[in-house]
Design an enzyme around this catalytic site. Structure first.
Site, short mmCIF file in Angstrom:
data_model
loop_
_atom_site.label_atom_id
_atom_site.label_comp_id
_atom_site.label_asym_id
_atom_site.label_seq_id
_atom_site.Cartn_x
_atom_site.Cartn_y
_atom_site.Cartn_z
N GLU A 1 3.33 0.48 2.97
CA GLU A 1 2.66 0.21 4.41
C GLU A 1 1.09 -0.04 4.04
OE1 GLU A 1 4.13 -0.38 6.89
OE2 GLU A 1 6.12 0.55 6.40
N LYS B 1 2.17 14.31 -0.19
CA LYS B 1 0.85 14.55 -0.44
C LYS B 1 -0.07 13.92 0.72
CE LYS B 1 -2.30 12.21 -2.49
NZ LYS B 1 -3.69 12.62 -1.79
N GLU C 1 -10.65 -6.32 4.38
CA GLU C 1 -10.40 -5.32 5.24
C GLU C 1 -11.57 -4.38 5.23
OE1 GLU C 1 -7.42 -2.15 4.53
OE2 GLU C 1 -6.52 -2.20 6.55
N CYS D 1 -5.00 0.31 10.49
CA CYS D 1 -4.60 -0.90 9.66
C CYS D 1 -4.26 -2.19 10.63
CB CYS D 1 -3.24 -0.50 8.80
SG CYS D 1 -2.01 0.29 10.06
P1 NAD Z 1 -6.11 5.05 -0.28
O1 NAD Z 1 -5.18 4.07 -0.66
O2 NAD Z 1 -7.36 5.06 -0.89
O3 NAD Z 1 -5.16 6.44 -0.23
C1 NAD Z 1 -3.97 6.70 0.49
C2 NAD Z 1 -3.44 7.76 -0.13
O4 NAD Z 1 -2.95 7.62 -1.68
C3 NAD Z 1 -4.21 8.94 -0.41
O5 NAD Z 1 -3.52 10.22 -0.07
C4 NAD Z 1 -4.99 8.89 -1.66
O6 NAD Z 1 -5.42 10.40 -2.27
C5 NAD Z 1 -3.67 8.32 -2.45
N1 NAD Z 1 -4.02 7.46 -3.73
C6 NAD Z 1 -5.17 7.13 -4.22
N2 NAD Z 1 -4.89 6.39 -5.41
C7 NAD Z 1 -3.70 6.77 -5.64
C8 NAD Z 1 -3.26 6.44 -6.85
N3 NAD Z 1 -3.61 5.82 -7.85
N4 NAD Z 1 -1.70 6.84 -7.07
C9 NAD Z 1 -1.02 7.36 -5.82
N5 NAD Z 1 -1.67 7.90 -4.79
C10 NAD Z 1 -3.05 7.43 -4.73
O7 NAD Z 1 -6.19 4.47 1.32
P2 NAD Z 1 -6.91 5.19 2.45
O8 NAD Z 1 -8.38 4.85 2.04
O9 NAD Z 1 -6.53 6.65 2.43
O10 NAD Z 1 -6.50 4.60 3.64
C11 NAD Z 1 -6.82 3.67 4.34
C12 NAD Z 1 -5.84 2.29 3.85
O11 NAD Z 1 -4.53 2.66 4.65
C13 NAD Z 1 -6.26 0.95 4.51
O12 NAD Z 1 -6.31 -0.02 3.83
C14 NAD Z 1 -5.10 0.84 5.61
O13 NAD Z 1 -5.04 -0.67 6.06
C15 NAD Z 1 -3.88 1.66 5.14
N6 NAD Z 1 -3.12 2.05 6.07
C16 NAD Z 1 -2.10 1.04 6.30
C17 NAD Z 1 -0.96 1.44 7.38
C18 NAD Z 1 0.16 0.59 7.56
O14 NAD Z 1 1.06 1.13 8.57
N7 NAD Z 1 0.51 -0.25 6.88
C19 NAD Z 1 -1.41 2.47 8.16
C20 NAD Z 1 -2.62 3.31 7.87
C21 NAD Z 1 -3.31 3.03 7.01
#
Ligand code: NAD
Length: 481
Positions: A249, A175, A384, A283
Protein backbone atom coordinates in the site's frame (compact mmCIF):
# COMPACT_ATOMS: atom_id res chain seq x y z
CA UNK A 1 9.30 6.38 29.56
CA UNK A 2 11.23 3.29 28.52
CA UNK A 3 9.40 0.62 26.54
CA UNK A 4 10.13 -2.91 25.36
CA UNK A 5 9.44 -5.11 22.32
CA UNK A 6 7.34 -8.26 22.35
CA UNK A 7 9.13 -11.42 21.22
CA UNK A 8 7.75 -14.88 21.89
CA UNK A 9 5.43 -13.60 24.61
CA UNK A 10 8.22 -11.79 26.50
CA UNK A 11 8.70 -8.04 26.79
CA UNK A 12 12.33 -7.53 25.93
CA UNK A 13 15.16 -5.03 25.31
CA UNK A 14 17.23 -5.11 22.15
CA UNK A 15 19.89 -7.87 22.38
CA UNK A 16 22.70 -5.30 22.08
CA UNK A 17 21.00 -2.75 24.35
CA UNK A 18 20.65 -0.15 21.54
CA UNK A 19 17.73 2.28 21.76
CA UNK A 20 16.34 5.24 19.85
CA UNK A 21 14.29 8.22 20.96
CA UNK A 22 10.67 8.88 20.11
CA UNK A 23 9.87 12.58 20.06
CA UNK A 24 6.54 14.32 20.67
CA UNK A 25 6.19 16.27 17.39
CA UNK A 26 4.06 19.00 18.99
CA UNK A 27 6.66 19.92 21.62
CA UNK A 28 9.96 18.46 20.40
CA UNK A 29 10.25 16.72 23.79
CA UNK A 30 11.42 13.17 24.39
CA UNK A 31 8.43 10.87 24.71
CA UNK A 32 10.03 7.45 25.01
CA UNK A 33 13.20 5.44 24.62
CA UNK A 34 12.58 2.42 22.42
CA UNK A 35 14.71 -0.66 21.66
CA UNK A 36 16.36 -0.78 18.23
CA UNK A 37 16.00 -4.42 17.27
CA UNK A 38 19.06 -6.23 15.92
CA UNK A 39 19.00 -8.82 13.11
CA UNK A 40 19.22 -11.45 15.80
CA UNK A 41 16.11 -10.01 17.56
CA UNK A 42 14.23 -10.13 14.26
CA UNK A 43 15.40 -13.70 13.77
CA UNK A 44 14.15 -14.64 17.27
CA UNK A 45 10.77 -13.00 16.57
CA UNK A 46 10.37 -14.76 13.21
CA UNK A 47 11.37 -18.13 14.66
CA UNK A 48 8.95 -17.68 17.57
CA UNK A 49 6.19 -16.87 15.07
CA UNK A 50 7.13 -19.94 12.98
CA UNK A 51 6.86 -22.21 16.04
CA UNK A 52 3.57 -20.57 17.10
CA UNK A 53 2.17 -21.09 13.59
CA UNK A 54 2.47 -24.88 14.02
CA UNK A 55 1.46 -24.92 17.70
CA UNK A 56 -1.82 -26.69 18.59
CA UNK A 57 -2.95 -23.64 20.59
CA UNK A 58 -3.02 -21.60 17.38
CA UNK A 59 -3.17 -24.05 14.47
CA UNK A 60 -6.06 -26.02 15.96
CA UNK A 61 -8.04 -23.07 17.25
CA UNK A 62 -11.61 -23.45 16.00
CA UNK A 63 -13.02 -20.73 13.75
CA UNK A 64 -15.64 -19.63 16.28
CA UNK A 65 -12.97 -19.38 18.96
CA UNK A 66 -10.74 -17.32 16.65
CA UNK A 67 -13.67 -15.01 15.97
CA UNK A 68 -14.26 -14.52 19.70
CA UNK A 69 -10.55 -13.77 20.19
CA UNK A 70 -10.65 -10.97 17.61
CA UNK A 71 -13.84 -9.65 19.16
CA UNK A 72 -12.10 -9.59 22.57
CA UNK A 73 -9.24 -7.56 21.09
CA UNK A 74 -11.80 -5.09 19.72
CA UNK A 75 -13.50 -4.87 23.14
CA UNK A 76 -10.18 -4.21 24.86
CA UNK A 77 -9.31 -1.47 22.37
CA UNK A 78 -12.72 0.06 23.02
CA UNK A 79 -12.27 -0.12 26.80
CA UNK A 80 -8.91 1.64 26.46
CA UNK A 81 -9.93 3.95 23.62
CA UNK A 82 -9.25 7.24 25.39
CA UNK A 83 -5.78 6.19 26.54
CA UNK A 84 -4.95 4.92 23.03
CA UNK A 85 -6.24 8.09 21.37
CA UNK A 86 -4.06 10.24 23.63
CA UNK A 87 -1.04 8.04 23.03
CA UNK A 88 -1.50 8.27 19.26
CA UNK A 89 -1.90 12.04 19.45
CA UNK A 90 1.20 12.52 21.60
CA UNK A 91 3.34 10.22 19.48
CA UNK A 92 2.09 11.01 15.97
CA UNK A 93 0.74 14.54 16.41
CA UNK A 94 -2.79 14.13 15.02
CA UNK A 95 -5.49 16.15 16.82
CA UNK A 96 -7.32 14.22 19.50
CA UNK A 97 -10.52 14.68 17.50
CA UNK A 98 -8.98 12.54 14.74
CA UNK A 99 -7.51 9.86 16.96
CA UNK A 100 -10.81 9.63 18.87
CA UNK A 101 -13.09 9.70 15.82
CA UNK A 102 -11.00 7.89 13.18
CA UNK A 103 -7.84 6.08 14.28
CA UNK A 104 -9.15 4.11 17.23
CA UNK A 105 -12.79 3.47 16.12
CA UNK A 106 -11.63 2.36 12.65
CA UNK A 107 -9.23 -0.14 14.26
CA UNK A 108 -12.05 -1.49 16.45
CA UNK A 109 -14.26 -1.90 13.39
CA UNK A 110 -11.51 -3.83 11.61
CA UNK A 111 -11.22 -6.38 14.43
CA UNK A 112 -15.02 -6.77 14.61
CA UNK A 113 -15.39 -7.01 10.83
CA UNK A 114 -12.77 -9.78 10.60
CA UNK A 115 -14.12 -11.50 13.73
CA UNK A 116 -17.27 -11.97 11.65
CA UNK A 117 -15.33 -13.61 8.82
CA UNK A 118 -13.77 -16.23 11.13
CA UNK A 119 -16.56 -18.75 10.57
CA UNK A 120 -17.07 -17.97 6.88
CA UNK A 121 -13.67 -18.55 5.26
CA UNK A 122 -14.51 -21.47 3.03
CA UNK A 123 -13.35 -23.14 -0.13
CA UNK A 124 -15.55 -24.44 -2.92
CA UNK A 125 -16.34 -27.65 -4.70
CA UNK A 126 -16.05 -27.50 -8.45
CA UNK A 127 -17.60 -29.91 -11.00
CA UNK A 128 -14.75 -31.32 -13.11
CA UNK A 129 -15.20 -32.46 -16.69
CA UNK A 130 -13.78 -35.89 -15.98
CA UNK A 131 -15.44 -39.03 -14.68
CA UNK A 132 -15.00 -40.32 -11.14
CA UNK A 133 -13.05 -37.41 -9.68
CA UNK A 134 -14.21 -35.14 -6.91
CA UNK A 135 -12.62 -31.73 -6.41
CA UNK A 136 -12.71 -29.36 -3.48
CA UNK A 137 -10.45 -26.56 -2.39
CA UNK A 138 -9.66 -24.88 0.91
CA UNK A 139 -8.02 -21.66 2.02
CA UNK A 140 -4.95 -22.11 4.20
CA UNK A 141 -2.88 -19.55 6.13
CA UNK A 142 0.52 -18.61 4.68
CA UNK A 143 2.69 -18.81 7.81
CA UNK A 144 4.72 -15.97 9.33
CA UNK A 145 3.66 -12.58 7.99
CA UNK A 146 5.90 -9.52 8.31
CA UNK A 147 3.73 -6.44 8.81
CA UNK A 148 5.53 -3.12 8.25
CA UNK A 149 3.63 0.11 8.89
CA UNK A 150 4.07 3.88 8.33
CA UNK A 151 3.85 6.76 10.79
CA UNK A 152 0.76 8.62 9.57
CA UNK A 153 -1.88 6.35 11.17
CA UNK A 154 0.22 3.71 12.94
CA UNK A 155 -2.49 2.17 15.14
CA UNK A 156 -5.18 2.05 12.48
CA UNK A 157 -2.90 0.67 9.76
CA UNK A 158 -1.47 -1.99 12.09
CA UNK A 159 -5.06 -3.11 12.67
CA UNK A 160 -5.79 -3.22 8.92
CA UNK A 161 -3.05 -5.85 8.70
CA UNK A 162 -3.23 -7.63 12.03
CA UNK A 163 -6.96 -8.43 12.04
CA UNK A 164 -7.07 -10.27 8.67
CA UNK A 165 -3.66 -11.90 9.27
CA UNK A 166 -4.86 -13.39 12.58
CA UNK A 167 -8.36 -14.41 11.50
CA UNK A 168 -6.88 -16.49 8.69
CA UNK A 169 -4.54 -18.31 11.12
CA UNK A 170 -1.21 -16.66 10.35
CA UNK A 171 1.32 -15.50 12.91
CA UNK A 172 3.00 -12.11 12.67
CA UNK A 173 6.09 -10.04 13.23
CA UNK A 174 4.92 -6.46 13.28
CA UNK A 175 7.26 -3.50 12.81
CA UNK A 176 5.78 -0.11 13.68
CA UNK A 177 7.26 3.13 12.32
CA UNK A 178 10.25 4.43 14.26
CA UNK A 179 8.61 7.89 14.48
CA UNK A 180 5.51 6.57 16.27
CA UNK A 181 5.79 3.06 17.74
CA UNK A 182 3.98 3.40 21.05
CA UNK A 183 0.36 2.70 20.11
CA UNK A 184 1.38 -0.48 18.25
CA UNK A 185 3.23 -1.76 21.32
CA UNK A 186 0.09 -1.10 23.36
CA UNK A 187 -1.97 -2.96 20.73
CA UNK A 188 0.32 -5.97 21.16
CA UNK A 189 -0.16 -5.70 24.92
CA UNK A 190 -3.95 -5.83 24.42
CA UNK A 191 -3.57 -8.88 22.14
CA UNK A 192 -1.73 -10.67 24.97
CA UNK A 193 -4.45 -9.61 27.43
CA UNK A 194 -7.13 -10.91 25.03
CA UNK A 195 -5.49 -14.34 25.08
CA UNK A 196 -3.57 -14.48 21.79
CA UNK A 197 -1.17 -17.42 22.30
CA UNK A 198 2.52 -16.78 22.89
CA UNK A 199 4.56 -16.12 19.74
CA UNK A 200 1.53 -15.43 17.52
CA UNK A 201 1.98 -11.65 17.69
CA UNK A 202 5.53 -10.30 17.93
CA UNK A 203 6.55 -6.65 17.69
CA UNK A 204 10.08 -5.55 16.84
CA UNK A 205 10.90 -1.84 16.93
CA UNK A 206 13.42 0.25 15.04
CA UNK A 207 14.15 1.81 11.68
CA UNK A 208 14.67 0.63 8.08
CA UNK A 209 17.28 -2.00 9.02
CA UNK A 210 14.65 -3.82 11.10
CA UNK A 211 12.21 -3.72 8.16
CA UNK A 212 14.94 -5.08 5.88
CA UNK A 213 15.73 -7.94 8.25
CA UNK A 214 12.05 -8.95 8.22
CA UNK A 215 11.78 -8.66 4.45
CA UNK A 216 14.87 -10.80 3.86
CA UNK A 217 14.14 -13.47 6.45
CA UNK A 218 13.67 -16.85 4.72
CA UNK A 219 10.91 -17.92 7.14
CA UNK A 220 8.70 -14.89 6.41
CA UNK A 221 6.05 -16.12 3.98
CA UNK A 222 4.43 -12.76 3.27
CA UNK A 223 5.25 -9.11 3.70
CA UNK A 224 2.43 -6.65 4.03
CA UNK A 225 3.88 -3.17 3.72
CA UNK A 226 2.35 0.29 3.88
CA UNK A 227 4.68 3.18 3.19
CA UNK A 228 6.46 5.05 0.45
CA UNK A 229 6.64 3.86 -3.15
CA UNK A 230 10.43 3.99 -3.03
CA UNK A 231 10.65 1.53 -0.12
CA UNK A 232 7.81 -0.52 -1.64
CA UNK A 233 9.93 -1.08 -4.75
CA UNK A 234 12.84 -2.31 -2.63
CA UNK A 235 10.59 -4.65 -0.64
CA UNK A 236 8.98 -6.05 -3.80
CA UNK A 237 12.36 -6.82 -5.29
CA UNK A 238 13.64 -8.46 -2.08
CA UNK A 239 10.46 -10.50 -1.77
CA UNK A 240 10.70 -11.41 -5.45
CA UNK A 241 14.11 -13.01 -4.94
CA UNK A 242 12.64 -15.68 -2.70
CA UNK A 243 9.08 -15.52 -4.02
CA UNK A 244 7.57 -14.41 -0.74
CA UNK A 245 4.02 -13.08 -1.03
CA UNK A 246 3.78 -9.32 -0.93
CA UNK A 247 1.05 -6.69 -0.48
CA UNK A 248 2.03 -3.08 -0.97
CA UNK A 249 0.00 0.00 0.00
CA UNK A 250 2.09 2.88 -1.28
CA UNK A 251 2.00 6.57 -2.03
CA UNK A 252 -0.61 8.65 -3.80
CA UNK A 253 -1.27 11.97 -5.48
CA UNK A 254 -5.05 12.07 -5.56
CA UNK A 255 -6.71 14.44 -8.02
CA UNK A 256 -9.84 16.30 -6.94
CA UNK A 257 -11.86 17.05 -10.07
CA UNK A 258 -14.43 19.83 -9.87
CA UNK A 259 -16.77 19.80 -12.87
CA UNK A 260 -17.78 23.23 -14.22
CA UNK A 261 -21.36 23.46 -12.89
CA UNK A 262 -20.58 22.69 -9.23
CA UNK A 263 -21.39 25.16 -6.47
CA UNK A 264 -17.95 25.85 -5.00
CA UNK A 265 -19.15 26.77 -1.51
CA UNK A 266 -20.85 23.40 -1.13
CA UNK A 267 -17.64 21.44 -1.78
CA UNK A 268 -15.11 23.47 0.18
CA UNK A 269 -15.45 21.53 3.41
CA UNK A 270 -15.05 18.10 1.76
CA UNK A 271 -12.03 19.28 -0.20
CA UNK A 272 -10.34 20.83 2.81
CA UNK A 273 -10.97 17.72 4.85
CA UNK A 274 -9.56 15.63 2.00
CA UNK A 275 -6.52 17.85 1.66
CA UNK A 276 -5.70 18.74 5.25
CA UNK A 277 -6.79 15.78 7.38
CA UNK A 278 -3.86 14.84 9.64
CA UNK A 279 -2.03 17.86 8.21
CA UNK A 280 -2.11 16.31 4.74
CA UNK A 281 -0.19 13.24 5.96
CA UNK A 282 -2.66 10.91 4.29
CA UNK A 283 -1.85 8.62 1.35
CA UNK A 284 -5.22 9.47 -0.26
CA UNK A 285 -4.97 13.21 0.49
CA UNK A 286 -6.59 15.42 -2.13
CA UNK A 287 -3.67 17.38 -3.53
CA UNK A 288 -4.32 18.29 -7.19
CA UNK A 289 -7.49 20.35 -7.51
CA UNK A 290 -8.63 20.55 -11.13
CA UNK A 291 -10.97 23.53 -11.43
CA UNK A 292 -12.46 25.29 -14.48
CA UNK A 293 -10.11 28.19 -15.33
CA UNK A 294 -12.96 30.70 -15.01
CA UNK A 295 -13.44 29.70 -11.35
CA UNK A 296 -10.02 28.44 -10.29
CA UNK A 297 -9.02 31.64 -8.49
CA UNK A 298 -12.36 31.87 -6.70
CA UNK A 299 -11.94 28.24 -5.53
CA UNK A 300 -8.31 28.78 -4.44
CA UNK A 301 -9.15 31.99 -2.57
CA UNK A 302 -12.07 30.42 -0.75
CA UNK A 303 -9.89 27.44 0.25
CA UNK A 304 -7.19 29.84 1.41
CA UNK A 305 -9.62 31.81 3.60
CA UNK A 306 -10.72 28.70 5.48
CA UNK A 307 -7.24 27.11 5.56
CA UNK A 308 -5.62 30.22 7.00
CA UNK A 309 -8.24 30.42 9.74
CA UNK A 310 -7.46 26.91 10.99
CA UNK A 311 -5.97 26.71 14.44
CA UNK A 312 -2.54 25.04 14.58
CA UNK A 313 -1.56 23.53 17.89
CA UNK A 314 -0.82 20.59 20.11
CA UNK A 315 -3.24 17.80 19.23
CA UNK A 316 -4.19 17.45 22.89
CA UNK A 317 -5.64 20.99 22.85
CA UNK A 318 -9.37 20.76 21.99
CA UNK A 319 -9.13 24.02 19.97
CA UNK A 320 -6.60 22.50 17.54
CA UNK A 321 -7.63 21.87 13.92
CA UNK A 322 -4.18 21.04 12.58
CA UNK A 323 -1.41 19.30 14.50
CA UNK A 324 2.30 19.26 13.68
CA UNK A 325 4.08 17.32 10.96
CA UNK A 326 5.61 14.14 12.29
CA UNK A 327 9.28 15.18 12.46
CA UNK A 328 11.79 17.94 11.81
CA UNK A 329 13.04 15.97 8.81
CA UNK A 330 9.57 15.80 7.31
CA UNK A 331 8.98 19.50 8.01
CA UNK A 332 12.09 20.35 5.99
CA UNK A 333 10.94 18.06 3.17
CA UNK A 334 7.54 19.77 2.97
CA UNK A 335 9.14 23.22 3.10
CA UNK A 336 11.47 22.25 0.22
CA UNK A 337 8.48 21.31 -1.91
CA UNK A 338 6.90 24.69 -1.18
CA UNK A 339 10.11 26.44 -2.25
CA UNK A 340 10.13 24.39 -5.46
CA UNK A 341 6.51 25.39 -6.10
CA UNK A 342 7.43 29.07 -5.84
CA UNK A 343 10.60 28.64 -7.92
CA UNK A 344 8.71 26.83 -10.66
CA UNK A 345 6.19 29.68 -10.96
CA UNK A 346 3.10 28.67 -8.94
CA UNK A 347 1.35 31.48 -7.03
CA UNK A 348 1.36 31.05 -3.28
CA UNK A 349 -1.79 32.54 -1.84
CA UNK A 350 -1.57 31.44 1.78
CA UNK A 351 0.83 29.60 4.10
CA UNK A 352 4.21 28.55 2.80
CA UNK A 353 6.07 28.83 6.10
CA UNK A 354 6.20 27.80 9.75
CA UNK A 355 3.73 29.66 11.99
CA UNK A 356 5.04 32.77 13.66
CA UNK A 357 3.95 31.70 17.12
CA UNK A 358 6.29 31.29 20.09
CA UNK A 359 4.10 28.60 21.63
CA UNK A 360 4.62 26.38 18.58
CA UNK A 361 8.32 27.06 18.12
CA UNK A 362 9.57 23.69 19.39
CA UNK A 363 7.04 21.59 17.45
CA UNK A 364 7.12 20.69 13.76
CA UNK A 365 4.25 22.93 12.64
CA UNK A 366 3.64 24.17 9.12
CA UNK A 367 0.94 26.56 7.95
CA UNK A 368 -1.69 25.17 5.57
CA UNK A 369 -0.56 26.23 2.12
CA UNK A 370 -2.53 26.92 -1.06
CA UNK A 371 -0.99 27.41 -4.48
CA UNK A 372 -2.89 28.49 -7.56
CA UNK A 373 -1.78 28.67 -11.20
CA UNK A 374 -0.15 25.24 -10.88
CA UNK A 375 0.43 23.20 -14.03
CA UNK A 376 0.72 19.46 -14.50
CA UNK A 377 4.49 19.47 -14.97
CA UNK A 378 5.42 21.29 -11.75
CA UNK A 379 7.05 19.18 -9.06
CA UNK A 380 4.30 20.05 -6.54
CA UNK A 381 1.74 18.60 -8.96
CA UNK A 382 3.74 15.42 -9.58
CA UNK A 383 5.42 14.27 -6.37
CA UNK A 384 3.81 13.15 -3.14
CA UNK A 385 4.39 15.93 -0.58
CA UNK A 386 2.52 14.32 2.34
CA UNK A 387 1.90 17.68 3.97
CA UNK A 388 -0.65 20.55 4.05
CA UNK A 389 0.05 21.78 0.53
CA UNK A 390 -2.87 22.18 -1.88
CA UNK A 391 -2.37 22.91 -5.59
CA UNK A 392 -5.16 24.40 -7.69
CA UNK A 393 -4.70 23.50 -11.37
CA UNK A 394 -6.93 25.26 -13.93
CA UNK A 395 -8.47 23.44 -16.90
CA UNK A 396 -10.13 24.76 -20.06
CA UNK A 397 -11.72 21.67 -21.55
CA UNK A 398 -13.56 19.15 -19.32
CA UNK A 399 -12.82 16.47 -21.95
CA UNK A 400 -9.13 16.59 -21.00
CA UNK A 401 -9.77 15.89 -17.30
CA UNK A 402 -9.43 12.11 -17.23
CA UNK A 403 -6.13 12.14 -19.13
CA UNK A 404 -4.70 14.88 -16.95
CA UNK A 405 -5.83 13.23 -13.72
CA UNK A 406 -4.23 9.99 -14.93
CA UNK A 407 -0.96 11.66 -15.90
CA UNK A 408 0.83 10.47 -12.76
CA UNK A 409 2.72 7.37 -11.72
CA UNK A 410 0.30 7.01 -8.79
CA UNK A 411 -3.16 5.48 -8.81
CA UNK A 412 -4.37 5.25 -5.23
CA UNK A 413 -7.43 7.47 -5.07
CA UNK A 414 -9.35 10.27 -6.75
CA UNK A 415 -12.44 12.35 -6.07
CA UNK A 416 -14.98 13.84 -8.46
CA UNK A 417 -17.27 16.70 -7.48
CA UNK A 418 -20.22 16.93 -9.82
CA UNK A 419 -24.00 17.38 -9.86
CA UNK A 420 -24.15 15.52 -13.17
CA UNK A 421 -24.41 11.82 -12.41
CA UNK A 422 -23.48 10.70 -15.93
CA UNK A 423 -20.35 12.87 -16.11
CA UNK A 424 -19.27 11.82 -12.62
CA UNK A 425 -19.65 8.12 -13.37
CA UNK A 426 -18.03 8.37 -16.80
CA UNK A 427 -15.00 10.04 -15.21
CA UNK A 428 -14.97 7.50 -12.39
CA UNK A 429 -14.73 4.71 -14.98
CA UNK A 430 -11.90 6.46 -16.81
CA UNK A 431 -9.73 7.24 -13.81
CA UNK A 432 -6.97 4.78 -12.99
CA UNK A 433 -7.14 4.60 -9.22
CA UNK A 434 -8.01 1.92 -6.68
CA UNK A 435 -10.71 4.14 -5.16
CA UNK A 436 -12.82 6.93 -6.68
CA UNK A 437 -15.13 8.94 -4.45
CA UNK A 438 -17.98 10.98 -5.92
CA UNK A 439 -18.93 14.02 -3.84
CA UNK A 440 -17.28 12.67 -0.70
CA UNK A 441 -14.30 13.25 1.54
CA UNK A 442 -11.85 10.30 1.68
CA UNK A 443 -13.93 7.72 3.52
CA UNK A 444 -12.81 4.15 4.32
CA UNK A 445 -14.71 1.12 5.56
CA UNK A 446 -13.41 -2.27 6.70
CA UNK A 447 -15.74 -3.93 4.15
CA UNK A 448 -14.53 -1.94 1.11
CA UNK A 449 -11.28 -3.18 -0.51
CA UNK A 450 -8.52 -0.58 -0.27
CA UNK A 451 -5.32 -0.23 -2.29
CA UNK A 452 -3.72 1.26 -5.34
CA UNK A 453 -3.16 0.84 -9.04
CA UNK A 454 0.13 1.59 -10.82
CA UNK A 455 2.91 2.76 -8.44
CA UNK A 456 0.43 3.06 -5.56
CA UNK A 457 0.68 -0.60 -4.78
CA UNK A 458 -0.05 -4.26 -5.31
CA UNK A 459 -3.01 -6.05 -3.76
CA UNK A 460 -5.85 -4.85 -1.56
CA UNK A 461 -6.50 -4.57 2.15
CA UNK A 462 -9.95 -4.72 3.76
CA UNK A 463 -12.99 -6.70 2.74
CA UNK A 464 -12.83 -10.31 1.49
CA UNK A 465 -9.82 -9.28 -0.62
CA UNK A 466 -7.66 -9.19 2.51
CA UNK A 467 -8.75 -12.74 3.43
CA UNK A 468 -7.59 -13.86 -0.02
CA UNK A 469 -4.27 -12.07 0.40
CA UNK A 470 -3.48 -13.79 3.71
CA UNK A 471 -4.34 -17.30 2.46
CA UNK A 472 -3.32 -19.72 -0.25
CA UNK A 473 -5.76 -21.96 -2.03
CA UNK A 474 -5.20 -25.70 -2.04
CA UNK A 475 -7.10 -28.00 -4.43
CA UNK A 476 -7.80 -31.53 -3.22
CA UNK A 477 -8.62 -34.13 -5.90
CA UNK A 478 -10.18 -37.43 -4.89
CA UNK A 479 -10.74 -40.54 -6.95
CA UNK A 480 -14.27 -41.81 -6.47
CA UNK A 481 -13.49 -45.11 -8.23
P1 NAD B 1 8.46 4.75 4.61
O1 NAD B 1 8.38 3.97 3.36
O2 NAD B 1 9.65 5.62 4.82
O3 NAD B 1 8.44 3.78 5.89
C1 NAD B 1 7.38 2.89 6.12
C2 NAD B 1 7.85 1.77 7.03
O4 NAD B 1 8.85 1.00 6.35
C3 NAD B 1 8.51 2.24 8.33
O5 NAD B 1 8.16 1.34 9.35
C4 NAD B 1 10.00 2.16 8.01
O6 NAD B 1 10.83 1.97 9.14
C5 NAD B 1 10.04 0.93 7.12
N1 NAD B 1 11.17 0.89 6.18
C6 NAD B 1 11.88 1.95 5.69
N2 NAD B 1 12.79 1.51 4.80
C7 NAD B 1 12.64 0.16 4.73
C8 NAD B 1 13.30 -0.87 3.98
N3 NAD B 1 14.25 -0.58 3.11
N4 NAD B 1 12.87 -2.15 4.11
C9 NAD B 1 11.85 -2.45 4.95
N5 NAD B 1 11.22 -1.52 5.72
C10 NAD B 1 11.61 -0.24 5.60
O7 NAD B 1 7.09 5.54 4.70
P2 NAD B 1 6.62 6.61 5.78
O8 NAD B 1 7.37 7.87 5.52
O9 NAD B 1 6.64 6.00 7.15
O10 NAD B 1 5.06 6.79 5.41
C11 NAD B 1 4.61 7.67 4.45
C12 NAD B 1 4.31 6.92 3.16
O11 NAD B 1 3.34 5.90 3.40
C13 NAD B 1 3.67 7.83 2.12
O12 NAD B 1 4.26 7.56 0.87
C14 NAD B 1 2.21 7.39 2.11
O13 NAD B 1 1.53 7.64 0.91
C15 NAD B 1 2.32 5.95 2.41
N6 NAD B 1 1.04 5.43 2.92
C16 NAD B 1 0.26 4.66 2.09
C17 NAD B 1 -1.00 4.19 2.54
C18 NAD B 1 -1.89 3.36 1.66
O14 NAD B 1 -2.85 2.80 2.17
N7 NAD B 1 -1.61 3.24 0.38
C19 NAD B 1 -1.42 4.51 3.83
C20 NAD B 1 -0.59 5.30 4.64
C21 NAD B 1 0.64 5.75 4.17
Amino acid sequence: MSVKMLIDGEWTESSDGETFNSINPATGELLATIPEATDSDVDSAVRAAAVAFESPAWASMLPAERGRLLWRIADLIEENAEELARLETEDQGQPLGISRAISIPNAIEHFRYYAGWATKIHGTTVPLSMPGVDYRNRREPLGVCGLITPWNFPFMIASWKLAPALVTGNTVVLKPPEQASLSTLRLADLCVEAGVPKGVVNVVTGGPSVGRAITRHPLVAKISFTGSTEVGREIASEAGKRLARVSLELGGKAPSIVTPEVDIDSILEGNLMGGLLNCGQVCAAYTRFYVDRKRADEFAEKMAVVASSMQLGNGLDPETHLGPLVSQEHLERVDNYVKLGKDEGASLITGGSRPDDERLANGFFYKPTVFTGVNDSMTIAREEIFGPVLSVIPYDDPEELANRANDTEYGLAAVIWSRDIATANRLANQIKAGTVWINLPPFLDAAAPWGGMKASGIGREMGWEAILSYTDIKGIWTSLL
